[in-house]
Every structure is written in C-alpha cells, then in structure tokens.
Design a protein around this motif. Structure first.
Motif, PDB file in Angstrom:
ATOM      1  N   LYS A   1     -10.843  -8.009 -12.787  1.00  0.00           N
ATOM      2  CA  LYS A   1     -11.305  -6.863 -13.579  1.00  0.00           C
ATOM      3  C   LYS A   1     -10.465  -5.634 -13.243  1.00  0.00           C
ATOM      4  O   LYS A   1      -9.995  -4.935 -14.136  1.00  0.00           O
ATOM      5  CB  LYS A   1     -12.781  -6.603 -13.293  1.00  0.00           C
ATOM      6  N   GLY A   2     -10.262  -5.386 -11.957  1.00  0.00           N
ATOM      7  CA  GLY A   2      -9.442  -4.253 -11.534  1.00  0.00           C
ATOM      8  C   GLY A   2      -8.008  -4.397 -11.990  1.00  0.00           C
ATOM      9  O   GLY A   2      -7.382  -3.422 -12.414  1.00  0.00           O
ATOM     10  N   LYS A   3      -7.493  -5.612 -11.906  1.00  0.00           N
ATOM     11  CA  LYS A   3      -6.114  -5.868 -12.331  1.00  0.00           C
ATOM     12  C   LYS A   3      -5.937  -5.517 -13.807  1.00  0.00           C
ATOM     13  O   LYS A   3      -4.983  -4.832 -14.175  1.00  0.00           O
ATOM     14  CB  LYS A   3      -5.756  -7.332 -12.089  1.00  0.00           C
ATOM     15  N   LEU A   4      -6.865  -5.938 -14.637  1.00  0.00           N
ATOM     16  CA  LEU A   4      -6.766  -5.662 -16.070  1.00  0.00           C
ATOM     17  C   LEU A   4      -6.829  -4.161 -16.358  1.00  0.00           C
ATOM     18  O   LEU A   4      -6.079  -3.659 -17.182  1.00  0.00           O
ATOM     19  CB  LEU A   4      -7.875  -6.398 -16.831  1.00  0.00           C
ATOM     20  N   GLN A   5      -7.706  -3.449 -15.654  1.00  0.00           N
ATOM     21  CA  GLN A   5      -7.815  -2.006 -15.867  1.00  0.00           C
ATOM     22  C   GLN A   5      -6.535  -1.289 -15.454  1.00  0.00           C
ATOM     23  O   GLN A   5      -6.076  -0.381 -16.154  1.00  0.00           O
ATOM     24  CB  GLN A   5      -9.004  -1.447 -15.084  1.00  0.00           C
ATOM     25  N   LEU A   6      -5.955  -1.677 -14.341  1.00  0.00           N
ATOM     26  CA  LEU A   6      -4.724  -1.036 -13.882  1.00  0.00           C
ATOM     27  C   LEU A   6      -3.539  -1.402 -14.773  1.00  0.00           C
ATOM     28  O   LEU A   6      -2.703  -0.552 -15.087  1.00  0.00           O
ATOM     29  CB  LEU A   6      -4.446  -1.393 -12.425  1.00  0.00           C
ATOM     30  N   GLN A   7      -3.460  -2.663 -15.197  1.00  0.00           N
ATOM     31  CA  GLN A   7      -2.363  -3.076 -16.077  1.00  0.00           C
ATOM     32  C   GLN A   7      -2.424  -2.344 -17.416  1.00  0.00           C
ATOM     33  O   GLN A   7      -1.389  -2.044 -17.998  1.00  0.00           O
ATOM     34  CB  GLN A   7      -2.395  -4.584 -16.304  1.00  0.00           C
ATOM     35  N   ALA A   8      -3.624  -2.027 -17.880  1.00  0.00           N
ATOM     36  CA  ALA A   8      -3.772  -1.314 -19.155  1.00  0.00           C
ATOM     37  C   ALA A   8      -3.142   0.077 -19.090  1.00  0.00           C
ATOM     38  O   ALA A   8      -2.770   0.638 -20.118  1.00  0.00           O
ATOM     39  CB  ALA A   8      -5.250  -1.214 -19.529  1.00  0.00           C
ATOM     40  N   THR A   9      -2.995   0.608 -17.893  1.00  0.00           N
ATOM     41  CA  THR A   9      -2.369   1.924 -17.730  1.00  0.00           C
ATOM     42  C   THR A   9      -0.878   1.826 -17.419  1.00  0.00           C
ATOM     43  O   THR A   9      -0.226   2.835 -17.206  1.00  0.00           O
ATOM     44  CB  THR A   9      -3.063   2.724 -16.605  1.00  0.00           C
ATOM     45  N   GLY A  10      -0.351   0.610 -17.336  1.00  0.00           N
ATOM     46  CA  GLY A  10       1.069   0.414 -17.082  1.00  0.00           C
ATOM     47  C   GLY A  10       1.425   0.158 -15.638  1.00  0.00           C
ATOM     48  O   GLY A  10       2.594   0.116 -15.287  1.00  0.00           O
ATOM     49  N   VAL A  11       0.429  -0.019 -14.775  1.00  0.00           N
ATOM     50  CA  VAL A  11       0.674  -0.291 -13.360  1.00  0.00           C
ATOM     51  C   VAL A  11       0.918  -1.788 -13.180  1.00  0.00           C
ATOM     52  O   VAL A  11       0.184  -2.613 -13.708  1.00  0.00           O
ATOM     53  CB  VAL A  11      -0.530   0.157 -12.501  1.00  0.00           C
ATOM     54  N   HIS A  12       1.968  -2.140 -12.442  1.00  0.00           N
ATOM     55  CA  HIS A  12       2.253  -3.543 -12.139  1.00  0.00           C
ATOM     56  C   HIS A  12       1.315  -3.990 -11.023  1.00  0.00           C
ATOM     57  O   HIS A  12       1.248  -3.356  -9.973  1.00  0.00           O
ATOM     58  CB  HIS A  12       3.703  -3.724 -11.710  1.00  0.00           C
TER      59      HIS A  12
ATOM     60  N   VAL B   1     -11.311   4.524   0.603  1.00  0.00           N
ATOM     61  CA  VAL B   1     -11.986   3.657  -0.365  1.00  0.00           C
ATOM     62  C   VAL B   1     -12.278   4.476  -1.610  1.00  0.00           C
ATOM     63  O   VAL B   1     -12.797   5.584  -1.522  1.00  0.00           O
ATOM     64  CB  VAL B   1     -13.294   3.095   0.238  1.00  0.00           C
ATOM     65  N   MET B   2     -11.910   3.924  -2.767  1.00  0.00           N
ATOM     66  CA  MET B   2     -12.120   4.609  -4.044  1.00  0.00           C
ATOM     67  C   MET B   2     -12.517   3.595  -5.105  1.00  0.00           C
ATOM     68  O   MET B   2     -12.269   2.406  -4.963  1.00  0.00           O
ATOM     69  CB  MET B   2     -10.835   5.283  -4.520  1.00  0.00           C
ATOM     70  N   SER B   3     -13.059   4.102  -6.201  1.00  0.00           N
ATOM     71  CA  SER B   3     -13.330   3.250  -7.351  1.00  0.00           C
ATOM     72  C   SER B   3     -12.014   3.054  -8.116  1.00  0.00           C
ATOM     73  O   SER B   3     -11.052   3.797  -7.910  1.00  0.00           O
ATOM     74  CB  SER B   3     -14.367   3.894  -8.268  1.00  0.00           C
ATOM     75  N   ILE B   4     -11.990   2.085  -8.989  1.00  0.00           N
ATOM     76  CA  ILE B   4     -10.791   1.838  -9.795  1.00  0.00           C
ATOM     77  C   ILE B   4     -10.460   3.079 -10.627  1.00  0.00           C
ATOM     78  O   ILE B   4      -9.299   3.469 -10.739  1.00  0.00           O
ATOM     79  CB  ILE B   4     -10.967   0.600 -10.695  1.00  0.00           C
ATOM     80  N   GLN B   5     -11.484   3.730 -11.184  1.00  0.00           N
ATOM     81  CA  GLN B   5     -11.254   4.921 -12.005  1.00  0.00           C
ATOM     82  C   GLN B   5     -10.623   6.045 -11.185  1.00  0.00           C
ATOM     83  O   GLN B   5      -9.797   6.785 -11.697  1.00  0.00           O
ATOM     84  CB  GLN B   5     -12.576   5.405 -12.625  1.00  0.00           C
ATOM     85  N   GLU B   6     -11.015   6.186  -9.927  1.00  0.00           N
ATOM     86  CA  GLU B   6     -10.450   7.232  -9.069  1.00  0.00           C
ATOM     87  C   GLU B   6      -8.995   6.944  -8.702  1.00  0.00           C
ATOM     88  O   GLU B   6      -8.237   7.863  -8.420  1.00  0.00           O
ATOM     89  CB  GLU B   6     -11.264   7.370  -7.779  1.00  0.00           C
ATOM     90  N   ILE B   7      -8.604   5.692  -8.720  1.00  0.00           N
ATOM     91  CA  ILE B   7      -7.247   5.293  -8.355  1.00  0.00           C
ATOM     92  C   ILE B   7      -6.271   5.499  -9.505  1.00  0.00           C
ATOM     93  O   ILE B   7      -5.116   5.837  -9.293  1.00  0.00           O
ATOM     94  CB  ILE B   7      -7.234   3.803  -7.929  1.00  0.00           C
ATOM     95  N   ILE B   8      -6.738   5.331 -10.715  1.00  0.00           N
ATOM     96  CA  ILE B   8      -5.842   5.330 -11.882  1.00  0.00           C
ATOM     97  C   ILE B   8      -5.061   6.632 -12.010  1.00  0.00           C
ATOM     98  O   ILE B   8      -3.838   6.605 -12.175  1.00  0.00           O
ATOM     99  CB  ILE B   8      -6.627   5.001 -13.172  1.00  0.00           C
ATOM    100  N   GLN B   9      -5.698   7.793 -11.935  1.00  0.00           N
ATOM    101  CA  GLN B   9      -4.986   9.054 -12.152  1.00  0.00           C
ATOM    102  C   GLN B   9      -3.903   9.308 -11.110  1.00  0.00           C
ATOM    103  O   GLN B   9      -2.779   9.647 -11.467  1.00  0.00           O
ATOM    104  CB  GLN B   9      -5.965  10.227 -12.230  1.00  0.00           C
TER     105      GLN B   9
END
Length: 84
Positions: free
Chosen positions: A5-16, A66-74
């Motif tokens: 789930k985290g992988k898909l969210q991060l990949q959607a933003t262009g993160v490898h 430790v952070m949530s996936i949303q906190e990591i994206i920005q």
C-alpha cells in the motif's frame, strides 16, 4: 500487505520504491542498503503496521523517526525537486 500500500502511494508521486521482503534480519538489510547507497529506508514492523506509520532511516544520518506515509510524501517531493 501494508508495505505494498505504501509502495503504491509513493510510486504515484514519482518516488522509486523497492520492497525487500526477504526473511533476513533487519540489521543485515540496513547494512546492505547502506552499502548499496540507498538514500532512504522505510522500515515496517509490527509496531508500524499497528500505528499506520513507517520508521525512516536516511543514509549516513541513521534513524530520522516515525511518520505516516502522507507525512513522508512532501519531504520526498521537495528533495526530488531540489535535485532535478
């Protein structure tokens, strides 16, 4: 699987993103990632799954917290934009 789930969210933003789901000890995986010069490691254990978060390690700096996936994206997006 929480990691997917985290992988898909991060990949959607262009993160490898790659998942290391081997049954090796976490210390070995961290040492290998450092050797391979992987800039960030997002570590998911039982505690992180329970709290819907990720433990973050940065190469040469160690544990960031430790952070949530949303906190990591920005912050990831900011760093990607700075390096391009």
């Amino acid at each position: 699987m929480y990691a997917n789930k985290g992988k898909l969210q991060l990949q959607a933003t262009g993160v490898h993103v790659e998942i290391d789901d081997r049954s090796e000890k976490i210390g070995l995986k961290i040492r290998e990632a450092e050797t391979q010069k992987i800039p960030y490691m997002l570590i998911i254990g039982d505690k992180e799954i329970e709290s819907h978060s990720l433990a973050i390690r940065k190469r040469k700096e160690g544990n960031i917290g430790v952070m949530s996936i949303q906190e990591i994206i920005q912050p990831f997006m900011n760093e990607i934009n700075e390096n391009n």
